[in-house]
Enzyme design. Structure first.
Site, PDB file in Angstrom:
ATOM      1  N   GLU A 194     -23.067 -24.297  32.701  1.00  0.00           N
ATOM      2  CA  GLU A 194     -21.996 -23.593  33.410  1.00  0.00           C
ATOM      3  C   GLU A 194     -22.602 -22.345  34.034  1.00  0.00           C
ATOM      4  O   GLU A 194     -23.808 -22.117  33.955  1.00  0.00           O
ATOM      5  CB  GLU A 194     -20.861 -23.226  32.448  1.00  0.00           C
ATOM      6  CG  GLU A 194     -21.311 -22.369  31.267  1.00  0.00           C
ATOM      7  CD  GLU A 194     -20.249 -22.243  30.187  1.00  0.00           C
ATOM      8  OE1 GLU A 194     -19.054 -22.398  30.495  1.00  0.00           O
ATOM      9  OE2 GLU A 194     -20.621 -21.980  29.032  1.00  0.00           O
ATOM     10  N   ARG A 236     -21.015   0.226   8.190  1.00  0.00           N
ATOM     11  CA  ARG A 236     -21.637  -0.870   8.921  1.00  0.00           C
ATOM     12  C   ARG A 236     -22.274  -1.841   7.944  1.00  0.00           C
ATOM     13  O   ARG A 236     -23.098  -1.472   7.114  1.00  0.00           O
ATOM     14  CB  ARG A 236     -22.692  -0.326   9.892  1.00  0.00           C
ATOM     15  CG  ARG A 236     -23.373  -1.412  10.720  1.00  0.00           C
ATOM     16  CD  ARG A 236     -24.472  -0.825  11.603  1.00  0.00           C
ATOM     17  NE  ARG A 236     -25.102  -1.854  12.430  1.00  0.00           N
ATOM     18  CZ  ARG A 236     -26.063  -2.686  12.022  1.00  0.00           C
ATOM     19  NH1 ARG A 236     -26.529  -2.595  10.784  1.00  0.00           N
ATOM     20  NH2 ARG A 236     -26.568  -3.593  12.841  1.00  0.00           N
ATOM     21  N   TYR A 296     -12.110 -12.669  23.555  1.00  0.00           N
ATOM     22  CA  TYR A 296     -11.354 -12.081  24.655  1.00  0.00           C
ATOM     23  C   TYR A 296     -10.799 -13.164  25.565  1.00  0.00           C
ATOM     24  O   TYR A 296     -11.210 -14.317  25.511  1.00  0.00           O
ATOM     25  CB  TYR A 296     -12.229 -11.110  25.455  1.00  0.00           C
ATOM     26  CG  TYR A 296     -13.241 -11.773  26.358  1.00  0.00           C
ATOM     27  CD1 TYR A 296     -13.015 -11.878  27.729  1.00  0.00           C
ATOM     28  CD2 TYR A 296     -14.434 -12.304  25.851  1.00  0.00           C
ATOM     29  CE1 TYR A 296     -13.946 -12.493  28.564  1.00  0.00           C
ATOM     30  CE2 TYR A 296     -15.361 -12.913  26.677  1.00  0.00           C
ATOM     31  CZ  TYR A 296     -15.110 -13.003  28.027  1.00  0.00           C
ATOM     32  OH  TYR A 296     -16.032 -13.622  28.852  1.00  0.00           O
ATOM     33  N   HIS A 322     -23.427  -6.300   7.847  1.00  0.00           N
ATOM     34  CA  HIS A 322     -23.337  -7.630   8.419  1.00  0.00           C
ATOM     35  C   HIS A 322     -22.340  -8.494   7.664  1.00  0.00           C
ATOM     36  O   HIS A 322     -21.755  -9.419   8.228  1.00  0.00           O
ATOM     37  CB  HIS A 322     -24.717  -8.308   8.403  1.00  0.00           C
ATOM     38  CG  HIS A 322     -25.683  -7.751   9.405  1.00  0.00           C
ATOM     39  ND1 HIS A 322     -26.386  -6.602   9.183  1.00  0.00           N
ATOM     40  CD2 HIS A 322     -26.045  -8.186  10.633  1.00  0.00           C
ATOM     41  CE1 HIS A 322     -27.154  -6.352  10.229  1.00  0.00           C
ATOM     42  NE2 HIS A 322     -26.968  -7.299  11.135  1.00  0.00           N
ATOM     43  N   LYS A 324     -14.846 -18.100  23.259  1.00  0.00           N
ATOM     44  CA  LYS A 324     -14.879 -17.034  24.268  1.00  0.00           C
ATOM     45  C   LYS A 324     -15.081 -15.694  23.544  1.00  0.00           C
ATOM     46  O   LYS A 324     -14.150 -14.895  23.382  1.00  0.00           O
ATOM     47  CB  LYS A 324     -13.607 -17.043  25.109  1.00  0.00           C
ATOM     48  CG  LYS A 324     -13.748 -16.286  26.432  1.00  0.00           C
ATOM     49  CD  LYS A 324     -12.567 -16.568  27.344  1.00  0.00           C
ATOM     50  CE  LYS A 324     -12.643 -15.778  28.643  1.00  0.00           C
ATOM     51  NZ  LYS A 324     -13.780 -16.182  29.493  1.00  0.00           N
ATOM     52  N   ARG A 375      -6.517 -21.349  24.100  1.00  0.00           N
ATOM     53  CA  ARG A 375      -7.959 -21.107  23.991  1.00  0.00           C
ATOM     54  C   ARG A 375      -8.238 -19.883  23.133  1.00  0.00           C
ATOM     55  O   ARG A 375      -9.193 -19.859  22.341  1.00  0.00           O
ATOM     56  CB  ARG A 375      -8.570 -20.947  25.379  1.00  0.00           C
ATOM     57  CG  ARG A 375     -10.081 -20.859  25.368  1.00  0.00           C
ATOM     58  CD  ARG A 375     -10.648 -20.896  26.765  1.00  0.00           C
ATOM     59  NE  ARG A 375     -10.242 -19.722  27.553  1.00  0.00           N
ATOM     60  CZ  ARG A 375     -10.553 -19.551  28.836  1.00  0.00           C
ATOM     61  NH1 ARG A 375     -11.221 -20.486  29.491  1.00  0.00           N
ATOM     62  NH2 ARG A 375     -10.170 -18.466  29.484  1.00  0.00           N
TER      63      ARG A 375
END
Length: 294
Positions: free
Chosen positions: A180, A99, A34, A101, A148, A53
């Site tokens: 951070e 579903r 995101y 993995h 991110k 980014r």
């Protein structure tokens, strides 16, 4: 109240009509990335840096997207009245038939974006900005914080921990050094020199962080990227946090330790005035964002 307009997979539609599959890997696994991008007067602030980014994060997850993201975000902002907006963009790997993995090849990524107004907080000047308290806690996130991604549960939990201690942010510590914040980068000031942790410690390359360093270079203010431990943090003359939506915020207390004299520092005030004057000019249409530097 009229629903906001959002973007989802090629369509601009009211938010209450946007639907995502329950088998979307972003929903099931956080298999997504995101960005949060400020738009001033309909123009993306540091948009190139945000999109670079985003591309870095997508490459790291091996997700390929072929859409005009710039056009999508500009149209989305205009569809919600234009002006000053904070745009949230999320791209997931997409939805499989069940579903698992194991990554299914050939999935079509899910692309979602929404926005909300940004209030002009800069007209009142630095005196109107309240300093904050932060706590320091263990950094329990995965090691690829340079991506991110939407795996934000550790961030959410430490922000709740901060709230319970009447603080507004949490700084994270790993292997004896600060990395951070839960939702920000951070800086300290010692004897007029600006310090922040280097990117090779596995932190996010914040766009506001980069702009602060650019301002320091343009203004001839000495700055260094180096590891920072807890002792240096609490003994610093000044501590700041930075993010795209909060700009530069002074930290007046870390845990039970007052920073400096407990007041907003002179270097923070100098940076705030430069940084926010530029952002305010963008908000009011008085500046050309394409220059992208104060």
């Amino acid at each position: 109240m009229t629903p906001d307009i959002v973007y989802l997979n090629g369509q601009f539609l009211p938010s209450d009509q946007a639907k995502v599959s329950v088998f979307d890997r972003g929903f099931l696994f956080g298999d997504s990335v995101y960005e949060v991008i400020p738009f001033y007067q309909g123009v993306g602030f540091r948009l190139d840096e945000h999109l670079q980014r985003l591309e870095y994060s997508l490459r790291a997850l091996r997700i390929s997207v072929d859409i005009d993201i710039r056009g999508v975000l500009s149209t989305l902002v205009a569809s919600n009245g234009g002006g000053n907006m904070s745009v949230y963009l999320q791209i997931t790997r997409g939805a499989a038939e069940k579903r698992s993995h194991v990554i299914t090849e050939g999935l079509t990524p899910t692309v979602f974006a929404c926005c909300q107004p940004i209030r002009d907080i800069y007209t009142d000047g630095s005196e109107a900005v309240s300093g904050i308290k932060v706590i320091v806690t263990a950094d329990l996130r995965w090691r690829r914080c340079d991506i991110k991604s939407n795996g934000l549960l550790p961030n959410i939990l430490v922000l709740q921990q901060a709230k319970e201690h009447h603080a507004q942010e949490a700084l994270l510590q790993r292997d004896g050094h600060l990395t951070e914040g839960a939702s920000c980068n951070f800086f300290i000031v010692e004897r007029g020199v600006l310090y922040t942790p280097p990117l090779d410690t596995g932190i996010l390359s914040g766009t506001t962080r980069a702009l602060i360093l650019e301002i320091a270079d343009l203004q001839g203010i000495p700055r260094q990227e180096c590891p920072i431990d807890y002792t240096r943090l609490i003994n610093a003359d000044e501590v700041w946090i930075s993010s795209s939506t909060r700009a530069i915020v002074p930290v007046l207390q870390v845990d039970d330790q007052v920073i400096g004299n407990g007041k907003k520092g002179p270097l923070w005030k100098r940076f705030f005035e430069i940084f926010t004057r530029y952002q305010h000019d963008l908000m009011t249409g008085a500046n050309d964002e394409s220059k992208n530097t104060p």
